[in-house]
Motif scaffolding. Structure first.
Motif, PDB file in Angstrom:
ATOM      1  N   UNK A  78     -18.397  19.047   4.335  1.00 18.33           N
ATOM      2  CA  UNK A  78     -19.184  18.105   5.131  1.00 18.33           C
ATOM      3  C   UNK A  78     -19.847  17.036   4.261  1.00 18.33           C
ATOM      4  N   UNK A  79     -19.988  17.332   2.980  1.00 14.63           N
ATOM      5  CA  UNK A  79     -20.592  16.366   2.062  1.00 14.63           C
ATOM      6  C   UNK A  79     -19.530  15.335   1.708  1.00 14.63           C
ATOM      7  N   UNK A  80     -19.766  14.085   2.022  1.00 17.37           N
ATOM      8  CA  UNK A  80     -18.753  13.033   1.871  1.00 17.37           C
ATOM      9  C   UNK A  80     -18.676  12.446   0.465  1.00 17.37           C
ATOM     10  N   UNK A  81     -19.451  12.995  -0.474  1.00 18.46           N
ATOM     11  CA  UNK A  81     -19.438  12.474  -1.834  1.00 18.46           C
ATOM     12  C   UNK A  81     -18.075  12.680  -2.489  1.00 18.46           C
ATOM     13  N   UNK A  82     -17.473  11.598  -2.958  1.00 15.13           N
ATOM     14  CA  UNK A  82     -16.210  11.681  -3.696  1.00 15.13           C
ATOM     15  C   UNK A  82     -16.459  11.729  -5.200  1.00 15.13           C
ATOM     16  N   UNK A 122     -18.468  18.265 -12.347  1.00 13.02           N
ATOM     17  CA  UNK A 122     -18.571  18.976 -11.090  1.00 13.02           C
ATOM     18  C   UNK A 122     -18.236  18.060  -9.922  1.00 13.02           C
ATOM     19  N   UNK A 123     -17.951  18.684  -8.781  1.00 12.65           N
ATOM     20  CA  UNK A 123     -17.832  17.974  -7.504  1.00 12.65           C
ATOM     21  C   UNK A 123     -18.593  18.784  -6.471  1.00 12.65           C
ATOM     22  N   UNK A 124     -19.016  18.111  -5.400  1.00 13.17           N
ATOM     23  CA  UNK A 124     -19.658  18.816  -4.294  1.00 13.17           C
ATOM     24  C   UNK A 124     -18.611  19.710  -3.645  1.00 13.17           C
ATOM     25  N   UNK A 157     -11.082  15.797  -4.683  1.00  8.48           N
ATOM     26  CA  UNK A 157      -9.905  15.990  -3.831  1.00  8.48           C
ATOM     27  C   UNK A 157     -10.371  16.736  -2.579  1.00  8.48           C
ATOM     28  N   UNK A 158     -10.458  16.041  -1.447  1.00 10.05           N
ATOM     29  CA  UNK A 158     -10.945  16.641  -0.218  1.00 10.05           C
ATOM     30  C   UNK A 158      -9.995  17.681   0.344  1.00 10.05           C
ATOM     31  N   UNK A 159      -8.734  17.664  -0.060  1.00  8.73           N
ATOM     32  CA  UNK A 159      -7.737  18.605   0.442  1.00  8.73           C
ATOM     33  C   UNK A 159      -7.562  19.817  -0.464  1.00  8.73           C
ATOM     34  N   UNK A 160      -8.316  19.844  -1.568  1.00  9.53           N
ATOM     35  CA  UNK A 160      -8.174  20.931  -2.547  1.00  9.53           C
ATOM     36  C   UNK A 160      -8.671  22.251  -1.976  1.00  9.53           C
TER      37      UNK A 160
END
Length: 76
Positions: free
Chosen positions: A15-19, A9-11, A69-72
């Protein structure tokens, strides 16, 4: 959420900066017990139970790269 033990999983909140990629250890009614991974190793000291609404399943490219991936953006 439809999570199972050993899912990655990913957050999902931007706003959650967890990578981190998180591995599911246990699934509860509205929560999951997860452990974050760094360089393929579990960070047991950060293992915890969190509301399942905070997560989404990691995409294959995120699992392969080992980070969110923050841009996903999921296309419906």
């Amino acid at each position: 959420m439809d999570f199972q033990k050993d899912d990655f999983l990913v957050m999902k909140n931007i706003e959650d900066k967890s990578k981190s990629i998180w591995r599911v250890v246990a699934v509860f009614t509205e929560a999951v017990e997860v452990v974050p991974l760094k360089d393929g190793k579990e960070l047991k000291m950060l293992q915890g139970v969190y509301g399942s609404v905070r997560f989404r399943k990691a995409e294959a490219h995120e699992i392969k790269s080992g980070s969110r991936d923050f841009n996903f953006k999921k296309v419906s």
